[in-house]
Write a protein that holds these residues in place. Structure first.
Motif, PDB file in Angstrom:
ATOM      1  N   VAL A  49      -6.304  49.798  92.321  1.00 13.58           N
ATOM      2  CA  VAL A  49      -7.151  50.979  92.479  1.00 13.58           C
ATOM      3  C   VAL A  49      -8.030  51.121  91.233  1.00 13.58           C
ATOM      4  N   SER A  50      -9.333  51.320  91.422  1.00 11.16           N
ATOM      5  CA  SER A  50     -10.250  51.467  90.286  1.00 11.16           C
ATOM      6  C   SER A  50     -10.067  52.833  89.632  1.00 11.16           C
ATOM      7  N   CYS A  79      -2.246  57.773  99.264  1.00  7.09           N
ATOM      8  CA  CYS A  79      -2.345  58.630  98.071  1.00  7.09           C
ATOM      9  C   CYS A  79      -3.190  59.870  98.369  1.00  7.09           C
ATOM     10  N   GLU A  89      -0.581  47.283  98.621  1.00  2.00           N
ATOM     11  CA  GLU A  89      -1.738  47.628  97.805  1.00  2.00           C
ATOM     12  C   GLU A  89      -3.024  47.557  98.612  1.00  2.00           C
ATOM     13  N   ALA A 137      -1.362  53.031  89.732  1.00  2.00           N
ATOM     14  CA  ALA A 137      -2.489  52.839  90.658  1.00  2.00           C
ATOM     15  C   ALA A 137      -3.267  51.576  90.303  1.00  2.00           C
ATOM     16  N   GLU A 138      -3.396  51.313  89.008  1.00  2.00           N
ATOM     17  CA  GLU A 138      -4.105  50.104  88.565  1.00  2.00           C
ATOM     18  C   GLU A 138      -3.380  48.840  89.020  1.00  2.00           C
ATOM     19  N   LYS A 181      -1.851  48.544  91.690  1.00  2.00           N
ATOM     20  CA  LYS A 181      -2.099  48.420  93.130  1.00  2.00           C
ATOM     21  C   LYS A 181      -3.570  48.104  93.431  1.00  2.00           C
ATOM     22  N   ILE A 197      -4.363  53.479  98.948  1.00  4.03           N
ATOM     23  CA  ILE A 197      -5.340  54.512  98.587  1.00  4.03           C
ATOM     24  C   ILE A 197      -5.345  55.632  99.622  1.00  4.03           C
ATOM     25  N   ILE A 234      -8.647  60.706  93.457  1.00  2.00           N
ATOM     26  CA  ILE A 234      -7.315  61.110  93.944  1.00  2.00           C
ATOM     27  C   ILE A 234      -6.871  62.384  93.219  1.00  2.00           C
ATOM     28  N   PRO A 282      -6.436  49.341 100.549  1.00  2.00           N
ATOM     29  CA  PRO A 282      -6.854  50.542 101.302  1.00  2.00           C
ATOM     30  C   PRO A 282      -5.695  51.387 101.828  1.00  2.00           C
ATOM     31  N   VAL A 342     -11.695  55.682  91.713  1.00  2.00           N
ATOM     32  CA  VAL A 342     -10.901  56.132  92.865  1.00  2.00           C
ATOM     33  C   VAL A 342      -9.691  56.932  92.394  1.00  2.00           C
ATOM     34  N   THR A 343      -9.079  56.517  91.289  1.00  2.00           N
ATOM     35  CA  THR A 343      -7.955  57.277  90.733  1.00  2.00           C
ATOM     36  C   THR A 343      -8.404  58.691  90.370  1.00  2.00           C
TER      37      THR A 343
END
Length: 410
Positions: A20-21, A86, A78, A15-16, A18, A83, A28, A80, A24-25
């Protein structure tokens, strides 16, 4: 359970990549418990309308499909879009998982009415094994074959279970019940047991974001050995669960006290995990592992009897004996477990950051202590009321016998 636990070792890294903070992970991961909660309530209420077998098989089918879909998310652009996909896949997986678990508990309770706790305890062996084996198997497949293979492999295994269960599982027909979740949860005993279940799942969830960090920091263990620390908790829970279930079925009057003392022992375990600074005990690895093993047993003592306790309480209060009530109880159990599963990691991560592991674990233990003491007090009051009622009935029956004998004596 392996599909549920497989994400931990490698998804945050992917995720990182891509963009993603960490926040946010975490969301998820956290949305799973939230939607599992909502879905459990809905599926528990409408189990009879949908059909237990159909709900279980459909849950497996969708869960297997979305697990495979999770394996191809690395192909998604990658940002939005990634995310959003996911969240969509994870939410769908939570709903399908909830359907399968709610239906499975009801099917087992219907199929084995005299051995419910034993069968549910045996089922927890495989739940524990799934949670334990998921991360190492996922990590191995990820390192050997890349991101896609762990999800495709497990998804295909779940899909293979669909035709098998279609052939094996019996169909159970039942009339819809007239009672609701609200009527069930507002029963005082059920509300208190729900509080205990939430505290237990919160204790389990608390360890996910905190224990590995504490072990790495405190004992300087290699990352590969951290999973072995968790193994003591999972294996002791898996081994003790069927034994607790057997005891609950053979000696029903012990169920309530298993529940209470399991909560109190769990509270003690969390106060010794750090240990609590007020105890002035030095933190040692052997002590930590021992406490986790005892914790696995105590959680089994508290969680396995809950289904039967809630079910018997529902029957005592006028709920119909059948699949509709079993569905309500299964859904309620899944819902309140999900509440703790959401609160535990969220609150645990916050307390760990602000207070450190020792105080955070102590506060978590206080929750289990409070729930155990309150439920124990309720059971003592209930026992006292029943004794008084029994004495009063005996006195009234003696008076009636005397009254009936008086005309004959005259």
């Amino acid at each position: 359970m392996m599909c549920y636990s497989i994400l931990g070792p490698f998804f945050p890294t992917e995720a990182e990549k891509k963009g993603v903070s960490n926040t946010v992970t975490g969301m998820i991961f956290g949305c799973y418990a939230l939607f599992d909660l909502l879905a459990s309530l809905v599926f528990g209420k409408y189990l009879v309308h949908i059909g237990a077998k159909f709900m279980f098989v459909a849950g497996l089918l969708v869960s297997g499909g979305v697990t495979i879909l999770f394996g191809v998310l690395d192909q998604v652009p990658e940002g939005p879009v990634f995310i959003a996909m996911c969240f969509l896949v994870r939410i769908t997986d939570a709903v399908s998982f909830s359907a399968a678990i709610t239906a499975s508990s009801s099917i087992l309770a219907k199929a084995f009415p005299n051995n419910v706790a034993t069968v549910l305890g045996c089922l927890e062996i495989f739940s524990g094994l799934g949670l334990v084996l998921g991360p190492p198997l996922g990590g191995f497949l990820y390192q050997s074959f890349g991101y896609e293979v762990p999800f495709i492999f497990l998804g295909c295994i779940v899909l293979l279970m669909v035709p098998l269960n279609m052939c094996i599982l019996p169909n159970y027909e039942s009339d819809p019940g007239k009672h609701s979740f609200w009527k069930l949860i507002t029963l005082p005993k059920v509300a208190l047991i729900s509080f205990v279940i939430t505290s237990l799942s919160s204790c389990f969830g608390f360890l996910d974001p905190t224990l590995s960090l504490f072990v790495l920091e405190k004992f300087n263990l290699p990352a590969g050995y951290v999973g072995l620390v968790f193994l003591g908790l999972a294996l002791s829970y898996a081994i003790s669960s069927p034994l607790v279930g057997l005891l609950s079925d053979k000696v029903p009057r012990l169920r309530k006290w298993l529940l209470v003392f399991g909560s109190l022992i769990t509270a003690g375990c969390y106060m010794l995990l750090g240990p609590a600074p007020v105890l002035h005990i030095k933190s040692q690895l052997w002590l930590l592992v021992l406490i986790l093993v005892i914790n696995g047993i105590s959680v089994g003592m508290s969680s396995i009897p809950t289904f039967l306790e809630v079910l018997s309480c529902a029957y005592e209060n006028g709920f119909e004996e059948g699949l509709s009530t079993m569905g309500l109880v299964s859904g309620l159990f899944g819902a309140v477990w999900s509440v703790g599963d959401f609160i535990g990691p969220t609150l645990g991560g916050f307390l760990y950051e602000k207070l450190g592991f020792e105080w955070a674990a102590t506060l978590q233990g206080l929750w289990a202590l409070t729930s155990g003491l309150v439920l124990g007090l309720f059971y003592l009051l209930e026992h006292s009321r029943r004794r008084r009622r029994s004495k009063l009935q005996n006195i009234l029956s003696i008076e009636e016998e005397r009254t009936a004998l008086l005309p004959g004596e005259m």
